[in-house]
Design an enzyme around this catalytic site. Structure first.
Site, short mmCIF file in Angstrom:
data_model
loop_
_atom_site.label_atom_id
_atom_site.label_comp_id
_atom_site.label_asym_id
_atom_site.label_seq_id
_atom_site.Cartn_x
_atom_site.Cartn_y
_atom_site.Cartn_z
N ASN A 67 4.17 -19.60 -9.08
CA ASN A 67 5.22 -18.61 -9.33
C ASN A 67 4.58 -17.43 -10.06
OD1 ASN A 67 7.33 -16.84 -9.03
ND2 ASN A 67 9.11 -18.58 -9.49
N HIS A 119 11.51 -23.83 1.13
CA HIS A 119 11.61 -24.69 -0.17
C HIS A 119 12.56 -25.68 -1.18
CE1 HIS A 119 12.70 -22.62 -4.27
NE2 HIS A 119 11.43 -21.45 -3.33
N TYR A 122 8.70 -13.56 1.12
CA TYR A 122 9.96 -14.89 0.65
C TYR A 122 11.35 -13.75 0.37
CZ TYR A 122 11.64 -17.99 -3.49
OH TYR A 122 12.10 -18.61 -3.87
N ASP A 134 17.30 -23.52 -2.16
CA ASP A 134 17.87 -23.91 -3.31
C ASP A 134 17.94 -25.64 -3.24
OD1 ASP A 134 18.29 -21.90 -5.06
OD2 ASP A 134 19.90 -21.56 -4.90
N CYS A 148 17.93 -21.52 -12.95
CA CYS A 148 16.64 -20.13 -12.94
C CYS A 148 15.01 -21.28 -13.86
CB CYS A 148 16.44 -18.86 -13.29
SG CYS A 148 14.88 -18.23 -13.77
N ARG A 201 9.56 -27.78 -4.32
CA ARG A 201 9.74 -27.91 -5.63
C ARG A 201 9.84 -28.71 -6.61
NH1 ARG A 201 12.55 -22.64 -7.48
NH2 ARG A 201 13.33 -23.69 -9.39
N ASP A 211 13.99 -19.77 0.02
CA ASP A 211 14.46 -19.94 -1.44
C ASP A 211 15.59 -21.30 -0.55
OD1 ASP A 211 15.54 -21.94 -2.80
OD2 ASP A 211 14.65 -19.26 -4.33
N GLU A 248 14.22 -27.97 -4.10
CA GLU A 248 13.93 -28.14 -5.74
C GLU A 248 14.66 -29.37 -5.72
OE1 GLU A 248 15.58 -24.70 -6.60
OE2 GLU A 248 16.66 -25.38 -7.81
N GLU A 308 7.00 -25.53 -10.26
CA GLU A 308 7.55 -24.48 -11.03
C GLU A 308 7.22 -24.33 -12.67
OE1 GLU A 308 8.83 -21.44 -10.85
OE2 GLU A 308 10.45 -21.86 -10.60
N ASP A 362 22.08 -16.63 -10.52
CA ASP A 362 21.41 -17.80 -9.65
C ASP A 362 21.33 -19.03 -10.40
OD1 ASP A 362 19.36 -19.22 -8.32
OD2 ASP A 362 17.65 -18.45 -9.72
C1 LIG Z 1 11.49 -18.48 -7.52
C2 LIG Z 1 13.27 -18.14 -8.02
O1 LIG Z 1 13.44 -19.37 -7.67
C3 LIG Z 1 14.12 -17.57 -6.85
O2 LIG Z 1 14.98 -17.43 -6.93
O3 LIG Z 1 13.10 -15.88 -6.72
C4 LIG Z 1 13.34 -17.91 -9.72
C5 LIG Z 1 12.74 -16.96 -9.91
C6 LIG Z 1 13.07 -15.95 -11.03
O4 LIG Z 1 14.74 -15.86 -11.66
O5 LIG Z 1 12.66 -15.40 -11.87
C7 LIG Z 1 12.86 -19.47 -10.12
O6 LIG Z 1 12.03 -19.03 -10.71
O7 LIG Z 1 13.45 -20.36 -10.70
MG LIG Z 2 15.42 -19.63 -6.50
#
Ligand SMILES: C[C@](O)(C(=O)O)[C@H](CC(=O)O)C(=O)O
Ligand SMILES: [Mg+2]
Length: 298
Positions: free
Chosen positions: A210, A113, A44, A88, A123, A158, A86, A115, A188, A59
């Site tokens: 997750n 994925h 991933y 986004d 996040c 997602r 990911d 979202e 999520e 993030d």
């Molecule tokens: C899965 C996630 O989208 C990621 O970018 O790894 C994050 C992980 C995290 O911030 O712990 C998320 O869950 O949004």
């Molecule tokens: Mg992410």
């Protein structure tokens, strides 16, 4: 000519081989080699990982499509394992999302994925997330599916709705996402196995859980997740967090003690590094091709 499996096919096969399929977050090519060494069948690329590790950014939807695609190419150059990416919120509107899909396929990703947060995303385990409406997310999925020129490429939707809108609305969203063509669903920030069970009973697609640390979801074991019907278990940043903690300890020790002697035990040895890189095979090749007696004579 022998048929070479497409990355998406490899991901779908792995999903049949392991229940739940453990998906290891890898922040860069060498981490991918380490995860391969540990025996993972699927990898991933985390959006948070790209932002935090490669750019020193939070993030929050700041990195771009190209930042992510570049990392996918690098990882694909190092390992053969299927990589879930990911994406986004897809990096823009319909045509940008379509391009994200095409570029990810071209770069060798097995799936992505996308979202249902607004473009200024957060996040998934932080408060005050804001979502787009169900129909806007359905449009994102339709754009993705329409752009998929390699049919095995996995499009995972997602949903971040659970924390914001509750279970009923989240199930309605997920059903609409599957209807629009999503192959799998990423639920999520669930807080209990019971929530996974309730959701899975109503949603006709493999569901990902997750297992990110220090978030809203408890760290369930694979047997607990399997029992709840979860098909993919994600560990997006586990190794990254460990690397960071070890790295800081090493920096602090060197600074404070004037030598790294006390933290050597935290380090991978040169031998271990080289073995995983396949360094010795390269060296043998050098010797074989360019040995001093058969060389140019310099
Ligand atoms: C899965 C996630 O989208 C990621 O970018 O790894 C994050 C992980 C995290 O911030 O712990 C998320 O869950 O949004
Ligand atoms: Mg992410």
């Amino acid at each position: 000519m022998a048929h070479r499996s497409m990355p998406g096919e490899l991901l779908r096969e792995a999903l049949q081989q392991e229940k739940p399929l453990q998906v290891a977050g890898v922040i860069h090519a060498y981490a991918a080699m380490l995860a391969q060494e540990a025996g993972f069948r699927a990898l991933y690329l985390s959006g948070a990982g790209v932002a935090n590790a490669s750019f020193g950014l939070p993030d929050l939807g700041i990195t771009t499509q190209n930042d992510v695609v570049e990392e996918v190419r690098r990882i694909g150059g190092a390992v053969q394992l299927p990589l879930l990416v990911d994406a986004d919120t897809g990096f823009g509107a319909a045509f940008n999302i379509a391009r994200t899909v095409r570029e990810l396929i071209r770069a060798g990703a097995a799936g992505m994925h996308i979202e249902d947060q607004i473009a200024m995303k957060r996040c998934g385990h932080r408060p005050n997330k804001e979502l787009v409406g169900k129909s806007e997310m359905v449009d994102r999925i339709k754009s993705s599916v329409d752009a998929r020129y390699e049919e095995s490429f996995v499009i995972m939707a997602r949903t971040d709705a659970l924390a914001e809108e509750g279970m009923e609305a989240t199930i309605e969203r997920a059903q609409a996402y599957v209807e629009a063509g999503a192959d799998m669903i990423f639920l999520e920030a669930a807080a209990s196995l019971e929530q996974y069970r309730t959701f899975i009973a109503e949603v006709d697609a493999p569901v990902l859980a997750n297992m990110t640390e220090f978030g809203r979801t408890p760290l369930f074991t694979t047997s607990e997740l399997a029992e709840a019907g979860i098909r993919l278990a994600l560990y997006p940043l586990s190794a990254f967090r460990a690397m960071n903690a070890a790295a800081l300890q090493v920096y602090l020790a060197i600074r404070k003690e004037g030598t790294q002697a006390s933290v050597l035990n935290l380090m991978q040895t040169r031998e271990q590094l080289y073995r995983i890189l396949g360094y010795y095979e390269y060296e043998n090749k050098l010797d074989q091709l360019f040995s001093s007696d058969g060389g140019s004579g310099d």
